[in-house]
Motif scaffolding. Structure first.
Motif, PDB file in Angstrom:
ATOM      1  N   LEU A 320       0.827  -1.207   0.000  1.00 47.04           N
ATOM      2  CA  LEU A 320       0.000   0.000   0.000  1.00 47.04           C
ATOM      3  C   LEU A 320       0.863   1.259   0.000  1.00 47.04           C
ATOM      4  CD1 LEU A 320      -2.628  -1.315   2.528  1.00 47.04           C
ATOM      5  CD2 LEU A 320      -3.157  -0.549   0.205  1.00 47.04           C
ATOM      6  N   GLU A 321       1.954   1.219   0.725  1.00 44.89           N
ATOM      7  CA  GLU A 321       2.856   2.381   0.746  1.00 44.89           C
ATOM      8  C   GLU A 321       3.465   2.612  -0.629  1.00 44.89           C
ATOM      9  OE1 GLU A 321       5.451   1.190   3.888  1.00 44.89           O
ATOM     10  OE2 GLU A 321       4.319   2.290   5.431  1.00 44.89           O
ATOM     11  N   ALA A 322       3.733   1.536  -1.358  1.00 45.58           N
ATOM     12  CA  ALA A 322       4.252   1.675  -2.721  1.00 45.58           C
ATOM     13  C   ALA A 322       3.201   2.302  -3.635  1.00 45.58           C
ATOM     14  CB  ALA A 322       4.683   0.312  -3.258  1.00 45.58           C
ATOM     15  N   MET A 323       1.947   1.902  -3.465  1.00 40.97           N
ATOM     16  CA  MET A 323       0.863   2.494  -4.264  1.00 40.97           C
ATOM     17  C   MET A 323       0.723   3.981  -3.972  1.00 40.97           C
ATOM     18  SD  MET A 323      -2.337  -0.146  -4.210  1.00 40.97           S
ATOM     19  CE  MET A 323      -2.021  -1.769  -3.559  1.00 40.97           C
ATOM     20  N   ALA A 324       0.869   4.347  -2.712  1.00 46.76           N
ATOM     21  CA  ALA A 324       0.661   5.737  -2.303  1.00 46.76           C
ATOM     22  C   ALA A 324       1.676   6.681  -2.928  1.00 46.76           C
ATOM     23  CB  ALA A 324       0.717   5.845  -0.783  1.00 46.76           C
ATOM     24  N   LYS A 325       2.782   6.145  -3.404  1.00 43.61           N
ATOM     25  CA  LYS A 325       3.845   6.997  -3.943  1.00 43.61           C
ATOM     26  C   LYS A 325       3.627   7.401  -5.396  1.00 43.61           C
ATOM     27  CE  LYS A 325       7.399   5.242  -0.813  1.00 43.61           C
ATOM     28  NZ  LYS A 325       8.659   4.457  -0.676  1.00 43.61           N
ATOM     29  N   GLY A 326       2.528   6.973  -5.991  1.00 36.73           N
ATOM     30  CA  GLY A 326       2.334   7.425  -7.363  1.00 36.73           C
ATOM     31  C   GLY A 326       1.387   6.608  -8.208  1.00 36.73           C
ATOM     32  N   ASP A 327       0.771   5.595  -7.646  1.00 38.57           N
ATOM     33  CA  ASP A 327      -0.165   4.814  -8.448  1.00 38.57           C
ATOM     34  C   ASP A 327      -1.425   5.633  -8.722  1.00 38.57           C
ATOM     35  OD1 ASP A 327      -2.611   2.754  -8.571  1.00 38.57           O
ATOM     36  OD2 ASP A 327      -0.812   1.786  -9.333  1.00 38.57           O
ATOM     37  N   ALA A 328      -1.831   5.657  -9.986  1.00 42.91           N
ATOM     38  CA  ALA A 328      -2.977   6.481 -10.383  1.00 42.91           C
ATOM     39  C   ALA A 328      -4.273   6.033  -9.723  1.00 42.91           C
ATOM     40  CB  ALA A 328      -3.133   6.451 -11.903  1.00 42.91           C
ATOM     41  N   GLU A 329      -4.356   4.771  -9.329  1.00 45.64           N
ATOM     42  CA  GLU A 329      -5.578   4.248  -8.728  1.00 45.64           C
ATOM     43  C   GLU A 329      -5.501   4.167  -7.205  1.00 45.64           C
ATOM     44  OE1 GLU A 329      -6.423   0.509 -10.516  1.00 45.64           O
ATOM     45  OE2 GLU A 329      -6.771   1.342 -12.514  1.00 45.64           O
ATOM     46  N   ALA A 331      -6.298   6.201  -4.966  1.00 46.64           N
ATOM     47  CA  ALA A 331      -7.467   6.743  -4.266  1.00 46.64           C
ATOM     48  C   ALA A 331      -8.488   5.660  -3.946  1.00 46.64           C
ATOM     49  CB  ALA A 331      -8.117   7.847  -5.091  1.00 46.64           C
ATOM     50  N   THR A 332      -8.555   4.628  -4.784  1.00 49.40           N
ATOM     51  CA  THR A 332      -9.517   3.554  -4.529  1.00 49.40           C
ATOM     52  C   THR A 332      -9.013   2.572  -3.473  1.00 49.40           C
ATOM     53  OG1 THR A 332      -8.621   2.189  -6.320  1.00 49.40           O
ATOM     54  CG2 THR A 332     -10.399   3.710  -6.884  1.00 49.40           C
ATOM     55  N   TYR A 333      -7.753   2.725  -3.064  1.00 48.99           N
ATOM     56  CA  TYR A 333      -7.177   1.828  -2.056  1.00 48.99           C
ATOM     57  C   TYR A 333      -6.834   2.550  -0.755  1.00 48.99           C
ATOM     58  CZ  TYR A 333      -6.690  -1.891  -5.513  1.00 48.99           C
ATOM     59  OH  TYR A 333      -6.954  -2.867  -6.449  1.00 48.99           O
ATOM     60  N   ARG A 334      -7.046   3.857  -0.710  1.00 46.69           N
ATOM     61  CA  ARG A 334      -6.618   4.574   0.488  1.00 46.69           C
ATOM     62  C   ARG A 334      -7.446   4.190   1.709  1.00 46.69           C
ATOM     63  NH1 ARG A 334      -8.290  10.651  -1.531  1.00 46.69           N
ATOM     64  NH2 ARG A 334     -10.557  10.413  -1.440  1.00 46.69           N
ATOM     65  N   ASP A 335      -8.692   3.749   1.490  1.00 45.73           N
ATOM     66  CA  ASP A 335      -9.470   3.274   2.633  1.00 45.73           C
ATOM     67  C   ASP A 335      -8.878   1.979   3.177  1.00 45.73           C
ATOM     68  OD1 ASP A 335     -10.193   1.945   0.288  1.00 45.73           O
ATOM     69  OD2 ASP A 335     -12.185   1.437   1.046  1.00 45.73           O
ATOM     70  N   VAL A 336      -8.369   1.135   2.275  1.00 46.08           N
ATOM     71  CA  VAL A 336      -7.700  -0.095   2.710  1.00 46.08           C
ATOM     72  C   VAL A 336      -6.436   0.259   3.487  1.00 46.08           C
ATOM     73  CG1 VAL A 336      -6.646  -2.249   1.941  1.00 46.08           C
ATOM     74  CG2 VAL A 336      -8.615  -1.317   0.706  1.00 46.08           C
ATOM     75  N   HIS A 337      -5.698   1.251   2.993  1.00 45.09           N
ATOM     76  CA  HIS A 337      -4.473   1.701   3.664  1.00 45.09           C
ATOM     77  C   HIS A 337      -4.794   2.168   5.085  1.00 45.09           C
ATOM     78  CE1 HIS A 337      -0.413   3.995   3.004  1.00 45.09           C
ATOM     79  NE2 HIS A 337      -0.412   3.261   4.096  1.00 45.09           N
ATOM     80  N   ALA A 338      -5.857   2.952   5.209  1.00 46.35           N
ATOM     81  CA  ALA A 338      -6.248   3.451   6.529  1.00 46.35           C
ATOM     82  C   ALA A 338      -6.637   2.304   7.456  1.00 46.35           C
ATOM     83  CB  ALA A 338      -7.413   4.433   6.383  1.00 46.35           C
ATOM     84  N   ALA A 351      -5.850   8.299  10.869  1.00 47.40           N
ATOM     85  CA  ALA A 351      -6.852   9.367  10.794  1.00 47.40           C
ATOM     86  C   ALA A 351      -6.230  10.654  10.263  1.00 47.40           C
ATOM     87  CB  ALA A 351      -7.471   9.598  12.169  1.00 47.40           C
ATOM     88  N   ARG A 352      -5.033  10.979  10.738  1.00 43.98           N
ATOM     89  CA  ARG A 352      -4.370  12.212  10.273  1.00 43.98           C
ATOM     90  C   ARG A 352      -4.062  12.134   8.782  1.00 43.98           C
ATOM     91  NH1 ARG A 352      -1.458  11.641  15.097  1.00 43.98           N
ATOM     92  NH2 ARG A 352       0.304  10.752  13.941  1.00 43.98           N
ATOM     93  N   ALA A 353      -3.503  11.003   8.356  1.00 42.91           N
ATOM     94  CA  ALA A 353      -3.117  10.867   6.951  1.00 42.91           C
ATOM     95  C   ALA A 353      -4.339  10.869   6.040  1.00 42.91           C
ATOM     96  CB  ALA A 353      -2.310   9.582   6.761  1.00 42.91           C
ATOM     97  N   PHE A 354      -5.364  10.130   6.435  1.00 40.75           N
ATOM     98  CA  PHE A 354      -6.572  10.047   5.611  1.00 40.75           C
ATOM     99  C   PHE A 354      -7.273  11.402   5.564  1.00 40.75           C
ATOM    100  CE2 PHE A 354     -11.021   8.575   4.827  1.00 40.75           C
ATOM    101  CZ  PHE A 354     -10.783   7.959   3.609  1.00 40.75           C
ATOM    102  N   GLY A 355      -7.364  12.063   6.714  1.00 43.20           N
ATOM    103  CA  GLY A 355      -7.988  13.378   6.755  1.00 43.20           C
ATOM    104  C   GLY A 355      -7.233  14.389   5.919  1.00 43.20           C
ATOM    105  N   GLU A 361      -8.020  17.837  -1.121  1.00 46.83           N
ATOM    106  CA  GLU A 361      -8.704  17.730  -2.403  1.00 46.83           C
ATOM    107  C   GLU A 361      -9.486  19.004  -2.693  1.00 46.83           C
ATOM    108  OE1 GLU A 361      -9.497  12.899  -2.649  1.00 46.83           O
ATOM    109  OE2 GLU A 361     -11.103  14.258  -2.040  1.00 46.83           O
ATOM    110  N   GLU A 362      -9.697  19.262  -3.966  1.00 49.66           N
ATOM    111  CA  GLU A 362     -10.476  20.429  -4.356  1.00 49.66           C
ATOM    112  C   GLU A 362     -11.910  20.304  -3.841  1.00 49.66           C
ATOM    113  OE1 GLU A 362      -9.454  23.129  -5.858  1.00 49.66           O
ATOM    114  OE2 GLU A 362      -7.390  22.431  -6.133  1.00 49.66           O
TER     115      GLU A 362
END
Length: 581
Positions: A320-329, A331-338, A351-355, A361-362
């Protein structure tokens, strides 16, 4: 001469009145992203994207043809009657139009709180509306009133919601008008073949329509889509999901085992096979594939999710940390990361990172209710009392799709917080989020209360109730012997790849929960709680089982609410006053 002039003027006025009475107003609206040419009766005109125009048409049958860059988009025969009002021709039914009643009081001020719930009129190309006072224009904030108007004056507004045709599709799906949603989506596929996501929307509406007809129909629709898109991971996953819901996992594994033999170089097929195999086979297969194909994200994501399903949190985290560094998708896994960080005891960091991700975001970016709910669960509260800058911003973004008051009461109900019942009563009963809040409030009492609330709800409401609560209630109803209600509850619970037969086998001890590789942590915790309650009812020691529930329930929600509020069952031979084991 003067009298003659007056007489001529009167004749002109009479002629204009008769002309107006001989014709009806037809509003043509183009909600597409391309210009279209409309031929309506003897009239022919062009509508630019999101343009509208009113034409006066004689009552009677009228042929309407709409053409675009690729040819004919629609042919309709409509009937314009002499009933007055406004007739609406919405090209393909695409524009997200709605009507609402606006109330003005004697203070000449517009009363925004007293207005009616907006009524969508998308999805249907032609329809007759009531008389409209404000057509696709903002109503004034105040109006002068006469004595004969009384204390309140009403006006009708025809408006257009933001978001274009995608809003219309979502409206239709949320209100379970699946046939209209599918017809609109297929029209969009013809009109906008190069627009990203249009074909996928057509499939979503098609399978939604098929699901309303039963599992066999939805499986057939998913199989057709899979065969038409053999290299699309999403198409395969949808078919697998439908098959698992039907309890046909063995067929799925056999199909992919054979498919991999025929196409051994297909990473899509190999990754799907490894997803549906038992963990002791699928995980080693994926680990080997990742070593053979370093950098292939499709394999890394599949391996990550297998680790998560098996609660191998520490092994999932680096992926998950590897995905967070630049994978275009990502955002669909950040809930799994949290979730993984939370399971590893790093909930505050999560909570801090997810928030932070959501906060940066815009404001124009759509916010899913799932993301809002996850942040609330991570922080442990709905933010009802204020003080959380991130939550305030998220409420503002999410309130674009759901009224703020309803949103807050729903979120409070999910978290087991006090709900403002009076505020909830003001919400129309057909509002699905309000209906979900009522079910969740009943769940916080006892499962029997929830049984009465859930007996007649549909999938629109259950989407807001959530999979965790749906599985919990279905399993508890089955434990108590109401298989019919259990089956119905599971059937209308969205997003659960669990068949009713599997649920029965787990509840009655015929199958281990570890054999179900597709369960989310909340669903797993829900089943574990019901198994602990089953031990109580049998008079057996349930201490270890309840300890496991507390471990599995990573965040506050339906399981923790039930754990706190539900009375523990007593064995059949118990008497009043007995202590629970």
């Amino acid at each position: 001469m003067v009298l003659g002039g007056i007489g001529a003027g009167a004749l002109v006025a009479v002629g204009l009145i008769r002309y107006a009475m001989d014709f009806e107003q037809v509003l043509f609206v183009n909600g597409l992203d391309i210009p279209v040419t409309v031929t309506a009766g003897s009239s022919r005109f062009t509508l630019d994207p999101n343009e509208h125009v009113t034409r006066h048409m004689r009552p009677g049958m009228m042929d309407v043809e709409v053409t675009g860059e690729g040819g004919t988009l629609a042919r309709d025969t409509v009937v314009v009657t002499d009933e007055r009002g406004l007739f609406l021709y919405n090209v393909l039914g695409a524009a997200p139009l709605y009507t609402s009643v606006i109330y003005y009081t004697t203070s000449s001020a517009r009363n925004n709180d007293a207005g009616s719930e907006p009524q969508p009129v998308a999805g249907v190309p032609f329809q007759r509306l009531r008389s409209i006072d404000f057509v696709l224009t903002d109503p004034p904030s105040s109006m002068s009133m006469r004595k004969e108007d009384g204390q309140t004056m009403t006006r009708v507004h025809l408006g257009q919601a933001p978001g274009g045709w995608s809003t219309s599709v979502n409206w239709l799906l949320q209100t379970q008008r699946f046939a209209e949603a599918n017809r609109l989506a297929e029209g969009l596929s013809r009109a906008l073949p190069k627009t990203p996501g249009v074909n996928e929307i057509a499939f979503v509406t098609k399978i939604s329509l098929a699901r309303a007809e039963g599992l066999l129909a939805s499986i057939a629709a998913a199989r057709e889509w899979r065969d038409a898109h053999p290299d699309d991971l999403g198409a395969h996953r949808m078919w697998v999901h439908e098959m698992l819901r039907a309890g046909r996992g063995a067929e799925v594994r056999a199909w992919y085992a054979d498919a991999v033999k025929q196409k051994p170089d297909s990473l899509v097929l190999a990754s799907i096979l490894a997803r549906v195999e038992p963990a002791e086979e699928g995980i080693p297969r994926l680990e080997a594939l990742v070593r053979e194909h370093p950098g292939e994200m499709i394999l890394q994501k599949a391996l990550c999710m297998r680790y998560v399903r098996q609660r191998r949190w520490a092994e999932a985290l680096p992926l998950l940390e590897a995905m967070a560094k630049g994978d275009a998708e990502y955002a669909t896994y950040r809930d799994v990361h949290a979730t993984v960080l939370t399971a590893l005891g790093r909930r505050e960091e999560s909570a801090r990172a997810f928030g932070k991700q959501l906060f940066e975001e815009e404001e124009t970016e759509p916010l899913s209710l799932e993301d809002l709910l996850l942040y609330a669960r991570l922080t442990g509260g709905s933010g009802r009392n204020g003080g959380d800058e991130v939550m305030s911003k998220l409420y503002a973004r999410a309130s674009k799709d759901m009224p703020y008051g309803v949103l807050q009461e729903w979120l409070s109900a999910v978290l087991g917080e006090p709900v403002d019942v009076q505020a909830l009563r003001k919400v129309p009963p057909e509002n699905p989020s309000a209906g979900a809040a009522r079910i969740l409030m009943a769940l916080a009492e006892e499962p029997e209360f929830a049984a009465r609330s859930i007996a007649s709800v549909d999938s629109r409401v259950m989407r807001f109730v959530g999979a965790e609560a749906g599985v919990l209630l279905a399993a508890e109803f089955e434990r108590q012997g109401d298989s019919a209600l259990a089956a119905r509850t599971l059937d209308v619970t969205a997003g659960v790849a669990l068949s009713f037969e599997e649920l029965q086998d787990v509840v009655h001890g015929r199958q281990s929960m570890n054999a179900l590789g597709s369960l989310e942590w909340g669903e797993r915790a829900a089943l574990q709680l019901v198994l602990a309650r089953k031990l109580d009812a049998e008079g057996k020691d349930s201490k270890a089982a309840y300890a496991l529930v507390k471990k599995e329930a990573l965040l506050p929600g339906p399981v923790t609410i039930a754990l706190e509020h539900w009375d523990r069952p007593k064995p059949a031979h118990a008497v009043a006053g007995d202590s629970v084991p």
